[in-house]
Write an enzyme that holds these catalytic residues in place. Sequence first.
Site, short mmCIF file in Angstrom:
data_model
loop_
_atom_site.label_atom_id
_atom_site.label_comp_id
_atom_site.label_asym_id
_atom_site.label_seq_id
_atom_site.Cartn_x
_atom_site.Cartn_y
_atom_site.Cartn_z
N GLU A 81 0.89 -1.16 0.00
CA GLU A 81 0.00 0.00 0.00
C GLU A 81 0.94 1.23 0.00
O GLU A 81 1.31 1.72 -1.04
CB GLU A 81 -0.91 -0.05 1.22
CG GLU A 81 -1.92 1.05 1.27
CD GLU A 81 -2.64 1.09 2.62
OE1 GLU A 81 -2.04 0.72 3.64
OE2 GLU A 81 -3.81 1.53 2.64
N GLU B 89 -9.27 3.15 -0.19
CA GLU B 89 -9.95 3.05 1.10
C GLU B 89 -10.00 4.40 1.82
O GLU B 89 -10.86 4.62 2.67
CB GLU B 89 -9.30 1.98 1.97
CG GLU B 89 -7.92 2.34 2.47
CD GLU B 89 -7.24 1.14 3.13
OE1 GLU B 89 -7.19 0.08 2.52
OE2 GLU B 89 -6.78 1.30 4.27
C1 NOJ Z 1 -5.59 -0.83 6.96
C2 NOJ Z 1 -5.44 -1.45 5.61
O1 NOJ Z 1 -4.85 -0.56 4.71
C3 NOJ Z 1 -6.81 -1.90 5.16
O2 NOJ Z 1 -6.78 -2.32 3.81
C4 NOJ Z 1 -7.29 -2.96 6.09
O3 NOJ Z 1 -8.59 -3.33 5.71
C5 NOJ Z 1 -7.32 -2.43 7.52
N1 NOJ Z 1 -6.08 -1.82 7.87
C6 NOJ Z 1 -7.58 -3.55 8.51
O4 NOJ Z 1 -6.48 -4.40 8.53
#
Ligand code: NOJ
Length: 515
Positions: free
Chosen positions: A313, A319
Site C-alpha cells: 500500500e 480506502e
Molecule cells: C488498513 C489497511 O490498509 C486496510 O486495507 C485494512 O482493511 C485495515 N487496515 C484492517 O487491517
Amino acid sequence: MVAKSTAIAVRISPDSKAVQTPLMMKTPDGVYINIHEAALLNYSAMQLHVENSNYQLTASLVPDAYGNKAYLHAPSHTPWRTIIISDKATDILASKMILNLNEPSKTSNTSWIKPMKFVGVWWEMQTGKGTWNYSDYPDSLGKDGNLIPNGKHSANTANVKKYIDFAAASHIKGVLVEGWNTGWEDWFGNWKENVFDFVTPYPDYDVQEIVRYAKSKGVSMIMHNETSGSATNYERQLDTAYRFMNRFGFPAVKTGYVGKIIPRGEHHDGQWMVNHYERVAEKALEHHVMIDMHEPMRPTGVHRTYPNWMANEAARGNEYNAFTDEGNTPEHETILPFTRLMGGPMDYTPGIFKLKGYAGYAPDRQLHSTLAKQLALYVTLYSPIQMAADLPENYLAKPDAFQFIKDVAVDWDDTKILEAEPGEYITIARKEKGNNNWFLGAITNANGRSADISLQFLQPGKKYIATIYADAADADYQKKPEAYQITKKTVTADMTIHLVLANGGGAAVSFIPVK
Ligand code: NOJ
C-alpha cells in the site's frame, strides 16, 4: 542539489518540513527531476527537508525510538540515492533504474509466484455495511464466556461463499477475507502486544469448509494478517502463520500494521521496521507465500530481490475515500505513478463502481472519480495483484462495465507510457503477457480533456476489436460520476482513437486481436 521547482508532488509531514521520497519536481524550463532511493535494506528511510529560502534539499534518516539514525556493522553499504532527470515526464515513468539497482532475485524457483486479480470481503467493512469484529466491544463476552455475535460480522462462511461464487463466475482468481480471525473486538489503537494469533478463526468462519469450497470452484483464498502494529508478535508467529497458510493452501497474504509499532513505537520506515518487513518477505519466500503489505515503508524496488513481494500500500489508496469526508482528490492518481509507484507496485484497490453514497452504507461520502476512471486505474497503476474492490452486487448491476475488469491483465510483456504530466494526466498502454491483447488506461485530474492516441503500439497489419469504456458526455466526477458509455470498433496500428475524459474522469480500452 539546487532545483527551483514550479510543481512539487510531495507528501509533507504535518509536524515538520520533512518530505518523503520519491520527490517529483519540475523546473520552470520543463526539466523533470525525481529523487528517491533504491534497495533500502537494513537501513532507515531517507527523508528530504525543503529549505524554502534557497530551494536547497537536505537529507535525513528516519530515527529509531531513541533518536538514533541507523546501526551498521562494517563492512556494509547504504541504499542507493537515485535521481532521475529528463525533459519528458514519460521518461520518468518508463525508468527501470530503481528496480535494476536492487540485487537480483533470491530464488530461481518462481513458478509458484502468480499474478492475479482478487475480490474481497473488505469494502463492505470499509463502508460500514459489515464489521471485521464478530462481537461489539466492550460487551463482547456473554456470561458463559463466549463471544456474543453482533450480527454484522462479514467474514462468515455463508457470505464468503458468495464472494467465492462471484469470483469463480467472473474468472477472478483470488478472494481476500479480512476479519476472519479472533481479536478484532479491540484491536485498534490499544498498543496491545498479542491481539492476534493468525490461526484462530471466529466461530462463524469455517476455514476447512471455505478452502474446500474455494478449491472446488478453482478459486484461491487470500489470507489476511493484521498485526495491529505488533510486529514483534507477528515475527514470533510467522512460522506458525505461514505453515497454517501452506496447510490450507493460501498462496498469498495481505499484511497490515495499523497503529503504533510494538516495540517502543518504532517508525514504520525506520531501520527496525525495514528489517522486520524484510524478515517477513524472507520467511514468506521460504514458505512460498506471496505478500501484499499494507502500512509498510515506501518501496524502493526490493521486489526485484524478493519476487514474492507482490505489492504494497504505502500511500493513500481507494480506502481513504471510505473513511474520510475529503477523500483523495482527482489529481491524486495522476501523481502516484511519479511518486509512490516509482519504488514498486501499489495495492490501490481500484474498481469502485458505486461512487456516491456507497450503496447507502456511507451515504455522505463520494469518491472523486468517474466510473471509467476506476477502470483506467487497472492500467495506469501497476500491480501484479489487483483488487476488484467493490461489492459483487455493484458489479452485477453493471455487467457491461465489469467486463473490462474481467478482461484486463495483471501481468505484462510490454508497457508504453504514451502521455504524462504529473498532477494533470497519464495515458499508458500495456501488452498482456503471452498473447497479443493490449489494454489502455487514460486518466485526468479535475479538468476534463481530450486526446488523440496513436495506436502505433499495436502489431502492424493486425486487426483488433477496440472496446472503449469512456465517460458519458454528461459525466462529471462530482455531479454524475457513474455515467459511462461503451463503444466498439475495429482498429489497426496506423489509426488513432479520440478519447474524451470528463472532469475527474478517464477511459479504458481493451484491444483484442480479431481471430
Ligand atoms: C488498513 C489497511 O490498509 C486496510 O486495507 C485494512 O482493511 C485495515 N487496515 C484492517 O487491517
